[in-house]
Design an enzyme around this catalytic site. Structure first.
Site, PDB file in Angstrom:
ATOM      1  N   SER A  11       0.826  -1.201   0.000  1.00 23.39           N
ATOM      2  CA  SER A  11       0.000   0.000   0.000  1.00 23.39           C
ATOM      3  C   SER A  11       0.864   1.256   0.000  1.00 23.39           C
ATOM      4  O   SER A  11       0.330   2.362  -0.051  1.00 23.39           O
ATOM      5  CB  SER A  11      -0.883  -0.001   1.247  1.00 23.39           C
ATOM      6  OG  SER A  11      -0.063  -0.014   2.393  1.00 23.39           O
ATOM      7  N   TYR A  42      -4.228   1.127   3.452  1.00 24.27           N
ATOM      8  CA  TYR A  42      -5.259   0.146   3.112  1.00 24.27           C
ATOM      9  C   TYR A  42      -6.016  -0.287   4.378  1.00 24.27           C
ATOM     10  O   TYR A  42      -7.131  -0.779   4.298  1.00 24.27           O
ATOM     11  CB  TYR A  42      -4.625  -1.122   2.518  1.00 24.27           C
ATOM     12  CG  TYR A  42      -4.165  -1.057   1.084  1.00 24.27           C
ATOM     13  CD1 TYR A  42      -4.125   0.133   0.363  1.00 24.27           C
ATOM     14  CD2 TYR A  42      -3.770  -2.230   0.428  1.00 24.27           C
ATOM     15  CE1 TYR A  42      -3.680   0.152  -0.957  1.00 24.27           C
ATOM     16  CE2 TYR A  42      -3.339  -2.212  -0.891  1.00 24.27           C
ATOM     17  CZ  TYR A  42      -3.283  -1.023  -1.574  1.00 24.27           C
ATOM     18  OH  TYR A  42      -2.841  -1.008  -2.873  1.00 24.27           O
ATOM     19  N   GLY A  43      -5.329  -0.133   5.511  1.00 30.10           N
ATOM     20  CA  GLY A  43      -5.825  -0.708   6.771  1.00 30.10           C
ATOM     21  C   GLY A  43      -7.189  -0.209   7.220  1.00 30.10           C
ATOM     22  O   GLY A  43      -7.835  -0.843   8.044  1.00 30.10           O
ATOM     23  N   CYS A  73       2.345  -6.823   2.095  1.00 28.90           N
ATOM     24  CA  CYS A  73       1.447  -6.031   2.930  1.00 28.90           C
ATOM     25  C   CYS A  73       0.551  -7.001   3.694  1.00 28.90           C
ATOM     26  O   CYS A  73      -0.143  -7.820   3.072  1.00 28.90           O
ATOM     27  CB  CYS A  73       0.612  -5.125   2.016  1.00 28.90           C
ATOM     28  SG  CYS A  73      -0.654  -4.168   2.856  1.00 28.90           S
ATOM     29  N   ASN A  74       0.591  -6.925   5.012  1.00 29.80           N
ATOM     30  CA  ASN A  74      -0.230  -7.828   5.831  1.00 29.80           C
ATOM     31  C   ASN A  74      -1.720  -7.581   5.590  1.00 29.80           C
ATOM     32  O   ASN A  74      -2.509  -8.509   5.514  1.00 29.80           O
ATOM     33  CB  ASN A  74       0.051  -7.603   7.319  1.00 29.80           C
ATOM     34  CG  ASN A  74       1.439  -8.038   7.726  1.00 29.80           C
ATOM     35  OD1 ASN A  74       1.628  -9.102   8.285  1.00 29.80           O
ATOM     36  ND2 ASN A  74       2.439  -7.221   7.429  1.00 29.80           N
ATOM     37  N   THR A  75      -2.087  -6.308   5.474  1.00 31.11           N
ATOM     38  CA  THR A  75      -3.506  -5.963   5.291  1.00 31.11           C
ATOM     39  C   THR A  75      -4.015  -6.531   3.967  1.00 31.11           C
ATOM     40  O   THR A  75      -5.114  -7.093   3.902  1.00 31.11           O
ATOM     41  CB  THR A  75      -3.665  -4.427   5.287  1.00 31.11           C
ATOM     42  OG1 THR A  75      -2.900  -3.886   6.363  1.00 31.11           O
ATOM     43  CG2 THR A  75      -5.108  -4.034   5.423  1.00 31.11           C
ATOM     44  N   GLU A 151       4.478   7.462   5.436  1.00 35.19           N
ATOM     45  CA  GLU A 151       4.244   7.861   4.038  1.00 35.19           C
ATOM     46  C   GLU A 151       4.505   9.362   3.843  1.00 35.19           C
ATOM     47  O   GLU A 151       4.748   9.810   2.729  1.00 35.19           O
ATOM     48  CB  GLU A 151       2.804   7.518   3.622  1.00 35.19           C
ATOM     49  CG  GLU A 151       2.531   6.022   3.483  1.00 35.19           C
ATOM     50  CD  GLU A 151       3.284   5.365   2.332  1.00 35.19           C
ATOM     51  OE1 GLU A 151       3.489   6.014   1.294  1.00 35.19           O
ATOM     52  OE2 GLU A 151       3.687   4.186   2.502  1.00 35.19           O
ATOM     53  N   THR A 184       4.092  -4.224   7.244  1.00 37.52           N
ATOM     54  CA  THR A 184       5.432  -4.151   6.637  1.00 37.52           C
ATOM     55  C   THR A 184       6.065  -2.765   6.746  1.00 37.52           C
ATOM     56  O   THR A 184       7.258  -2.605   6.491  1.00 37.52           O
ATOM     57  CB  THR A 184       5.394  -4.609   5.165  1.00 37.52           C
ATOM     58  OG1 THR A 184       4.454  -3.798   4.453  1.00 37.52           O
ATOM     59  CG2 THR A 184       4.981  -6.065   5.062  1.00 37.52           C
ATOM     60  N   HIS A 185       5.287  -1.768   7.125  1.00 39.63           N
ATOM     61  CA  HIS A 185       5.888  -0.453   7.386  1.00 39.63           C
ATOM     62  C   HIS A 185       6.658  -0.464   8.732  1.00 39.63           C
ATOM     63  O   HIS A 185       7.537   0.367   8.939  1.00 39.63           O
ATOM     64  CB  HIS A 185       4.807   0.633   7.494  1.00 39.63           C
ATOM     65  CG  HIS A 185       4.243   1.092   6.177  1.00 39.63           C
ATOM     66  ND1 HIS A 185       3.471   0.299   5.372  1.00 39.63           N
ATOM     67  CD2 HIS A 185       4.331   2.292   5.539  1.00 39.63           C
ATOM     68  CE1 HIS A 185       3.101   0.987   4.299  1.00 39.63           C
ATOM     69  NE2 HIS A 185       3.614   2.199   4.371  1.00 39.63           N
TER      70      HIS A 185
HETATM   71  N1  DGL Z   1       2.262  -2.216   4.803  1.00 39.52           N
HETATM   72  C1  DGL Z   1       0.869  -2.438   5.056  1.00 39.52           C
HETATM   73  C2  DGL Z   1       0.683  -3.679   5.935  1.00 39.52           C
HETATM   74  O1  DGL Z   1       1.587  -4.509   5.995  1.00 39.52           O
HETATM   75  C3  DGL Z   1       0.293  -1.160   5.542  1.00 39.52           C
HETATM   76  C4  DGL Z   1      -1.128  -1.186   5.774  1.00 39.52           C
HETATM   77  C5  DGL Z   1      -1.907   0.001   5.372  1.00 39.52           C
HETATM   78  O2  DGL Z   1      -1.750   0.485   4.266  1.00 39.52           O
HETATM   79  O3  DGL Z   1      -2.744   0.376   6.182  1.00 39.52           O
HETATM   80  O4  DGL Z   1      -0.334  -3.922   6.528  1.00 39.52           O
END
Ligand code: DGL
Length: 259
Positions: A11, A42-43, A73-75, A151, A184-185
């Protein structure tokens, strides 16, 4: 053997933490990274919106000739990987919070997990947590605001330190001995977290496991690149090239791309 690139998307810029693990493990592979920063975070989006964004990113990587897609990205993984695997032929690698090793190794019987609302509320996360962590006190914390600050290039800011102090407080009160970084951030927060947490708390993330899995799946499909020449490392963002540059500038110059 295949010289086609490994495609990686997130994301935003956070998935570069995963890209770094993959590049360290597979240094000769060509890679294309997409930072969908315009749509971060994205969360806080619905599952349907997240799937739509993942389709857009995956199709761009497929169009650019990628042989595999890493959803860094986990989300995105916890909400959309099933859809992607069902609808496309190429292999997809996903990332999930490393709750299992934390739950299996905790001595205080308390672990913390910092992740987005989208990840913590997903059925995939709740399934894993239900499977491995039912007898453990799991302190879940939504990392609201963290992705937005990263970001915006405000990783090492007072605002970030304030957020992290606030988010760590209930975990410290519960005497966690593991903190799982489920976004991942967040590996980029480790230097700041080390200032807040006592040395007894181990911080874990899933980056290396994802790189190992990427290598294994490429091997399985006979898709590893056996050349030992300089790889082409491409980074594209639909947001700020400056923020991405700060994280990967040592490897390559990120380019702006509208997608
Ligand atoms: N890097 C994304 C993750 O691993 C960020 C989530 C987001 O965009 O809210 O979930």
């Amino acid at each position: 053997m295949s010289v086609q690139p490994i495609g990686i998307f997130d994301s935003g810029v956070g998935g570069t933490s995963i890209w770094k693990e993959i590049h360290a493990m597979l240094p000769y592979e060509n890679t294309i990274y997409l930072a969908d920063s315009v749509n971060a975070p994205y969360g806080l989006k619905s599952k349907e919106q997240i799937i739509e964004l993942c389709v857009k990113n995956s199709e761009l990587l497929i169009q650019k000739g990628c042989k595999i897609v890493v959803v860094a990205c986990n989300t995105a993984t916890t909400n959309a990987i099933d859809f992607l695997r069902k609808n496309y032929k190429l292999p997809f690698i996903g990332i999930e919070p490393a709750i299992k090793p934390a739950a299996l190794n905790t001595k205080t019987n308390a672990i913390g997990i910092l992740a987005t609302k989208g990840t913590l509320s997903s059925s995939l996360f709740n399934q894993t947590s239900g499977q491995f962590a039912t007898d453990v006190n799991v302190i879940e914390q939504h990392g609201d605001g963290i992705v937005e600050l990263i970001e915006s290039g405000l990783l090492e800011s007072d605002a970030m330190r304030d957020l992290l102090n606030r988010y760590m407080e209930p975990m410290l009160n519960a005497q966690i001995d593991y903190l799982v970084l489920g976004c991942t951030h967040y590996p980029y927060l480790i230097p700041l977290l080390l200032d807040i947490l006592p040395p007894s708390v181990k911080i874990i993330d899933s980056g290396e496991a994802v790189a190992r899995q990427t290598k294994a799946v490429l091997q399985q499909h006979n898709l590893l690149n056996n050349k030992t020449s300089n790889p082409k490392l491409e980074f594209f963002t639909n947001g700020s090239t400056r923020v991405l540059q700060a994280l990967v500038g040592d490897f390559s110059d990120p380019k702006y791309l509208s997608f």
